[in-house]
Write a protein that holds these residues in place. Structure first.
Motif, PDB file in Angstrom:
ATOM      1  N   CYS A  97       0.825  -1.212   0.000  1.00 39.85           N
ATOM      2  CA  CYS A  97       0.000   0.000   0.000  1.00 39.85           C
ATOM      3  C   CYS A  97       0.854   1.256   0.000  1.00 39.85           C
ATOM      4  O   CYS A  97       0.316   2.365  -0.152  1.00 39.85           O
ATOM      5  N   GLY A 151      -0.867  -4.296   3.356  1.00 32.14           N
ATOM      6  CA  GLY A 151      -0.715  -3.270   4.368  1.00 32.14           C
ATOM      7  C   GLY A 151       0.367  -3.689   5.346  1.00 32.14           C
ATOM      8  O   GLY A 151       1.262  -4.470   5.014  1.00 32.14           O
ATOM      9  N   GLN A 189      -4.420  -0.382  11.308  1.00 31.08           N
ATOM     10  CA  GLN A 189      -4.974  -1.355  10.355  1.00 31.08           C
ATOM     11  C   GLN A 189      -3.842  -2.287   9.953  1.00 31.08           C
ATOM     12  O   GLN A 189      -2.866  -1.851   9.332  1.00 31.08           O
ATOM     13  N   ASN A 213      -6.112  -4.713  -2.256  1.00 31.89           N
ATOM     14  CA  ASN A 213      -5.550  -4.195  -1.013  1.00 31.89           C
ATOM     15  C   ASN A 213      -5.677  -5.276   0.054  1.00 31.89           C
ATOM     16  O   ASN A 213      -6.785  -5.592   0.504  1.00 31.89           O
ATOM     17  N   VAL A 215      -5.439  -5.668   3.370  1.00 35.60           N
ATOM     18  CA  VAL A 215      -5.388  -4.960   4.648  1.00 35.60           C
ATOM     19  C   VAL A 215      -6.490  -5.480   5.558  1.00 35.60           C
ATOM     20  O   VAL A 215      -7.508  -6.000   5.095  1.00 35.60           O
ATOM     21  N   ARG A 274      -7.671   2.195   4.883  1.00 34.69           N
ATOM     22  CA  ARG A 274      -7.939   1.887   3.478  1.00 34.69           C
ATOM     23  C   ARG A 274      -9.074   0.865   3.385  1.00 34.69           C
ATOM     24  O   ARG A 274      -9.349   0.114   4.318  1.00 34.69           O
ATOM     25  N   ASN A 276     -10.833  -2.525   2.490  1.00 35.08           N
ATOM     26  CA  ASN A 276     -10.476  -3.931   2.259  1.00 35.08           C
ATOM     27  C   ASN A 276     -11.649  -4.696   1.639  1.00 35.08           C
ATOM     28  O   ASN A 276     -11.697  -5.928   1.705  1.00 35.08           O
TER      29      ASN A 276
END
Length: 329
Positions: A97, A151, A189, A213, A215, A274, A276
């Motif tokens: 990220c 992440g 996160q 992503n 995360v 962010r 997910n």
């Protein structure tokens, strides 16, 4: 039996990926120097330095059901694609990220703008290098590529010492005071290395492509600190210090020596928030953060709560800062 090649595979995430693949019955080859440690039991190590000519000779020309690339070295990634892309049915690039241009906006998806490397990019810069690695991989592989923008990866064995700092410090101090930054309005996160590896292996098996992503869920920083304190059985006071005061005392954000790990400037308000949604829609499963904290404390105790750390304050430095904080009223 699937044949999987991991480019890397002997360090933390790579070894966990190899472990899951072997457990699931795949034939796993790890191409790496091997200096980070042995490969997972059952995996085959091809010990080479990827910077040397002929690094891919032992695996070039073979058919691979899956290739997993972990490196952010642009030359390594480019050379591997040239040598191996023709024989790979599916390719997974572990990205980050960190590639995003902004860390300010909350809820950013995979469509958010990326950092622009520019005409003379600094390939020693991690974020810049990862963007370039993504672009050369997409150009070489097209519809066979899964780009995993991870992440902050956490859990047992974490070599960065960031996430483990808090539960370790509470475990070390017992009834002593612990210093934190101002917690209100800040978030955390993370994704457990075991969850990331399990999903990445499954996604490769399903032939998932595109950008994801990887995360975890969003937690208030104060909630994570409170859970770490509870798990460690800490009974002492927790003293918060204002960001400006900490900076004046030479305390760093985020990571590294004399830092308070996971603490970020207010301008990074979107870094730990962010989206997910794509990961969850693609079958991602995330364990409760308390379980990760509990397992991390077990790992920290095994490694030694008082050991020298790559990230965080030493206990003597923390005590000195606490004394100064109290004296300011």
């Amino acid at each position: 039996m699937r044949r999987v090649l991991i480019l890397g595979g002997t360090a933390w995430l790579g070894r966990e990926l190899a472990r899951v693949l072997v457990r699931d019955g795949d034939h796993v080859t790890c191409l790496a120097r091997g200096i980070a440690g042995p490969p997972a039991e059952g995996a085959v190590l091809v010990a080479v330095d990827r910077a040397q000519p002929g690094a891919y000779a032992a695996v070039r020309g073979e058919e691979w059901d899956e290739v997993i690339e972990l490196s952010w070295n642009v030359q390594h990634v480019t050379d591997a694609l040239a040598a191996l892309a023709p024989g790979a049915a599916h390719w997974t690039l572990i990205s980050s990220c960190s590639v995003y241009a902004s860390d300010a906006e909350v809820g950013q998806t995979e469509a958010a703008a990326l950092m622009e490397p520019g005409p003379d990019p600094d390939i020693e810069d991690y974020a810049v290098a990862k963007v370039i690695c993504e672009r050369v991989s997409e150009a070489a592989l097209g519809g066979r590529l899964l780009t995993v923008r991870a992440g902050l990866i956490v859990g047992p064995g974490d070599p960065s010492d960031r996430f483990g700092y808090w539960v370790s410090r509470f475990g070390l101090t017992g009834d002593g005071a612990v210093l934190t930054p101002t917690l209100a309005g800040r978030h955390v996160q993370v994704i457990d290395v075991r969850d990331l590896a399990a999903w990445t292996v499954g996604a490769g098996r399903r032939g998932t492509t595109g950008v994801v992503n990887a995360v975890g869920e969003i937690h208030a920083f104060g909630e994570v600190v409170a859970q770490a304190r509870s798990i460690a059985g800490h009974t002492g006071p927790v003293l918060e210090a204002a960001p400006g005061w900490l900076v004046e005392q030479g305390v760093a954000y985020w990571a590294g020596p004399r830092s308070l790990p996971l603490w970020l400037p207010e301008s990074f308000g979107g870094f730990f928030r962010r989206s997910n949604a794509t990961l969850l829609a693609a079958g991602g499963e995330l364990r409760d953060i308390r379980g990760t904290l509990e397992d991390t404390l077990d790992d920290e105790r095994a490694r030694g709560l008082g050991r020298d750390r790559r990230s965080g304050l030493t206990r003597p430095d923390e005590v000195e800062l606490l004394t100064a904080l109290v004296s300011t009223g």
